[in-house]
Motif scaffolding. Structure first.
Motif, PDB file in Angstrom:
ATOM      1  N   HIS A  39      10.437   4.909  14.316  1.00  0.00           N
ATOM      2  CA  HIS A  39      10.056   4.987  12.907  1.00  0.00           C
ATOM      3  C   HIS A  39       8.732   4.269  12.689  1.00  0.00           C
ATOM      4  O   HIS A  39       8.590   3.096  13.041  1.00  0.00           O
ATOM      5  N   VAL A  40       7.764   4.972  12.129  1.00  0.00           N
ATOM      6  CA  VAL A  40       6.435   4.421  11.869  1.00  0.00           C
ATOM      7  C   VAL A  40       6.225   4.337  10.364  1.00  0.00           C
ATOM      8  O   VAL A  40       6.438   5.323   9.648  1.00  0.00           O
ATOM      9  N   THR A  41       5.808   3.171   9.881  1.00  0.00           N
ATOM     10  CA  THR A  41       5.568   2.978   8.454  1.00  0.00           C
ATOM     11  C   THR A  41       4.115   2.610   8.214  1.00  0.00           C
ATOM     12  O   THR A  41       3.645   1.565   8.678  1.00  0.00           O
ATOM     13  N   ILE A  42       3.401   3.474   7.510  1.00  0.00           N
ATOM     14  CA  ILE A  42       2.048   3.158   7.059  1.00  0.00           C
ATOM     15  C   ILE A  42       2.186   2.529   5.677  1.00  0.00           C
ATOM     16  O   ILE A  42       2.640   3.191   4.733  1.00  0.00           O
ATOM     17  N   VAL A  43       1.859   1.262   5.559  1.00  0.00           N
ATOM     18  CA  VAL A  43       2.078   0.567   4.287  1.00  0.00           C
ATOM     19  C   VAL A  43       0.884   0.783   3.350  1.00  0.00           C
ATOM     20  O   VAL A  43      -0.254   0.977   3.792  1.00  0.00           O
ATOM     21  N   VAL A  44       1.176   0.742   2.051  1.00  0.00           N
ATOM     22  CA  VAL A  44       0.140   0.891   1.030  1.00  0.00           C
ATOM     23  C   VAL A  44       0.101  -0.392   0.194  1.00  0.00           C
ATOM     24  O   VAL A  44       1.005  -0.643  -0.603  1.00  0.00           O
ATOM     25  N   PRO A  45      -0.915  -1.224   0.369  1.00  0.00           N
ATOM     26  CA  PRO A  45      -1.021  -2.457  -0.414  1.00  0.00           C
ATOM     27  C   PRO A  45      -1.261  -2.184  -1.895  1.00  0.00           C
ATOM     28  O   PRO A  45      -1.754  -1.120  -2.278  1.00  0.00           O
ATOM     29  N   LYS A  46      -0.930  -3.155  -2.741  1.00  0.00           N
ATOM     30  CA  LYS A  46      -1.152  -3.044  -4.182  1.00  0.00           C
ATOM     31  C   LYS A  46      -2.619  -3.220  -4.531  1.00  0.00           C
ATOM     32  O   LYS A  46      -3.401  -3.768  -3.758  1.00  0.00           O
ATOM     33  N   GLY A  47      -2.964  -2.780  -5.739  1.00  0.00           N
ATOM     34  CA  GLY A  47      -4.331  -2.929  -6.219  1.00  0.00           C
ATOM     35  C   GLY A  47      -5.198  -1.786  -5.737  1.00  0.00           C
ATOM     36  O   GLY A  47      -4.724  -0.793  -5.188  1.00  0.00           O
ATOM     37  N   ILE A  48      -6.505  -1.941  -5.952  1.00  0.00           N
ATOM     38  CA  ILE A  48      -7.435  -0.881  -5.531  1.00  0.00           C
ATOM     39  C   ILE A  48      -7.968  -1.158  -4.126  1.00  0.00           C
ATOM     40  O   ILE A  48      -9.014  -0.679  -3.726  1.00  0.00           O
ATOM     41  N   PRO A 108       3.459   6.623  -2.465  1.00  0.00           N
ATOM     42  CA  PRO A 108       4.282   6.129  -1.350  1.00  0.00           C
ATOM     43  C   PRO A 108       5.760   6.101  -1.695  1.00  0.00           C
ATOM     44  O   PRO A 108       6.140   5.977  -2.867  1.00  0.00           O
ATOM     45  N   SER A 109       6.590   6.241  -0.659  1.00  0.00           N
ATOM     46  CA  SER A 109       8.030   6.045  -0.870  1.00  0.00           C
ATOM     47  C   SER A 109       8.295   4.555  -1.019  1.00  0.00           C
ATOM     48  O   SER A 109       7.440   3.717  -0.707  1.00  0.00           O
ATOM     49  N   SER A 110       9.475   4.206  -1.497  1.00  0.00           N
ATOM     50  CA  SER A 110       9.794   2.795  -1.726  1.00  0.00           C
ATOM     51  C   SER A 110       9.994   2.066  -0.402  1.00  0.00           C
ATOM     52  O   SER A 110      10.825   2.457   0.420  1.00  0.00           O
ATOM     53  N   GLU A 163       3.023   4.854  -7.311  1.00  0.00           N
ATOM     54  CA  GLU A 163       1.733   5.550  -7.300  1.00  0.00           C
ATOM     55  C   GLU A 163       0.602   4.536  -7.215  1.00  0.00           C
ATOM     56  O   GLU A 163       0.682   3.457  -7.800  1.00  0.00           O
ATOM     57  N   LEU A 164      -0.420   4.879  -6.464  1.00  0.00           N
ATOM     58  CA  LEU A 164      -1.625   4.046  -6.386  1.00  0.00           C
ATOM     59  C   LEU A 164      -2.831   4.950  -6.558  1.00  0.00           C
ATOM     60  O   LEU A 164      -3.034   5.885  -5.780  1.00  0.00           O
ATOM     61  N   GLN A 165      -3.610   4.711  -7.614  1.00  0.00           N
ATOM     62  CA  GLN A 165      -4.812   5.492  -7.850  1.00  0.00           C
ATOM     63  C   GLN A 165      -6.004   4.803  -7.209  1.00  0.00           C
ATOM     64  O   GLN A 165      -6.178   3.595  -7.310  1.00  0.00           O
ATOM     65  N   LEU A 166      -6.837   5.607  -6.555  1.00  0.00           N
ATOM     66  CA  LEU A 166      -7.982   5.078  -5.823  1.00  0.00           C
ATOM     67  C   LEU A 166      -9.254   5.831  -6.183  1.00  0.00           C
ATOM     68  O   LEU A 166      -9.199   6.923  -6.743  1.00  0.00           O
ATOM     69  N   ASN A 167     -10.387   5.240  -5.848  1.00  0.00           N
ATOM     70  CA  ASN A 167     -11.691   5.893  -6.042  1.00  0.00           C
ATOM     71  C   ASN A 167     -11.863   6.409  -7.478  1.00  0.00           C
ATOM     72  O   ASN A 167     -12.087   7.592  -7.707  1.00  0.00           O
ATOM     73  N   ARG A 168     -11.700   5.474  -8.431  1.00  0.00           N
ATOM     74  CA  ARG A 168     -11.869   5.767  -9.863  1.00  0.00           C
ATOM     75  C   ARG A 168     -10.941   6.878 -10.357  1.00  0.00           C
ATOM     76  O   ARG A 168     -11.254   7.627 -11.281  1.00  0.00           O
TER      77      ARG A 168
END
Length: 326
Positions: A3-12, A64-66, A52-57
């Motif tokens: 199982h591989v998890t690519i994490v998504v940090p908070k913020g921009i 991402p999943s929880s 949800e994480l919005q990026l690039n304006r």
């Protein structure tokens, strides 16, 4: 199945390409592996502490999943982050804790570029060697003095921890992981599909040496300025220490503490940086450039230049000079 998890940090903070690029290469590797008649080797997820994480304006967004639904994973991939490192670390304490727990439970961890900041904040890099983008080196050393940062290295591997250098060099790290989790043939296939130079091993040719003057030691700042203004001269560090009213031993100690380099290393790096810029933009020969930065021994200049950049002066000029490459 791993199982591989690519994490998504908070913020921009998150760099979108390092998330999508990692995902696409790993999924392609898995599909190719199955086309050869094998069972799926990995299950790749993108997960974070937000839906949800919005990026690039706002032009792009990640859903991402929880991450709370993932009790255990085999490999965590931390993407590249923005350069507002202090705020990034404050915003992601929860994620740092989760990464730390996964490593303690046996997961391997891979950080992309400035993702090494989250990895180091988790304490996982203490006493270990790592790499990150050369442009973030000063901040990294300030925040994590117990980590052996080696910015010339493209990839480091130590005790189940992988780090890599800057920007799109993450492609080489992901190929490295494909070879480790699948096999060499699958890595070569992905290198051909995505047209990535699989043999690249250093980010030294891309490094721009920065003169490290935000350390607060006025005496060493004066020494640095003297070095930079007298490159063509033969500098005696014994004499320089005396001019600055300190002993050579104390001078060396303070210089290393302030810059991360010995005085000799610093002098070599400044000389090579000036030589690189001259080779990139001018018509001067390697011999002329060598003399301008204070070298009279052709062999010594070539050895130092190659040690720092990974290329000979002639090869560097051929690759980066505007006129010869045009």
């Amino acid at each position: 199945m791993k199982h591989v998890t690519i994490v998504v940090p908070k913020g921009i903070a998150t760099n979108l390409s390092s998330v999508t690029g990692s995902y696409e290469i790993l999924v392609t590797a898995n599909e190719y592996w199955q086309q050869l008649g094998n069972k799926p080797k990995i299950d790749v997820r993108i997960a974070g502490f937000m839906s949800e994480l919005q990026l690039n304006r706002g032009f792009f967004s990640i859903h991402p999943s929880s991450i709370l639904d993932i009790e255990k994973t085999d490999l965590v991939i931390i993407p590249s982050l923005s350069y507002d490192h202090d705020n990034v670390l404050k915003e992601n304490k929860e994620l740092v804790g989760w990464i730390s727990e996964q490593y303690k439970s046996g997961a391997e961890i891979a950080s992309i570029c400035t993702g090494a900041f989250l990895l180091a904040d988790a304490g996982i890099l203490d006493g270990k060697t790592c790499s990150t983008h050369w442009n973030a080196a000063s901040d990294f050393r300030r925040l994590f003095p117990n980590v052996n940062l080696q910015i010339d290295k493209l990839i480091t591997v130590e005790n189940g921890v992988y780090t890599n250098g800057g920007a799109y060099s993450f492609l080489n790290l992901i190929l490295f992981l494909v070879e480790r989790y699948f096999d060499r043939d699958t890595a070569i296939y992905c290198s051909k599909i995505f047209q990535i130079d699989i043999e690249r091993s250093s980010q030294s040719p891309f490094l721009v040496f920065q003169t490290q003057k935000n350390h607060g030691d006025d005496l060493i700042c004066k020494a640095q300025t003297y070095i930079e203004e007298n490159l063509s001269e033969k500098i005696s560090f014994e004499s320089l220490a005396s001019k600055l009213a300190t002993s050579r031993r104390n001078f060396d100690r303070r210089f290393i503490k302030a810059t991360g380099n010995t005085p000799v290393e610093y002098l070599q790096r400044v000389k090579v940086e000036v030589a690189k810029r001259t080779l990139e933009k001018g018509r001067k020969s390697v011999f002329e450039v060598m003399n301008e930065v204070g070298y009279s021994d052709d062999k010594a200049f070539r050895e130092v230049f190659k040690k720092i950049t990974g290329l000979s002066p002639l090869d560097y000029k051929a690759k980066y000079n505007r006129e010869t490459s045009g």
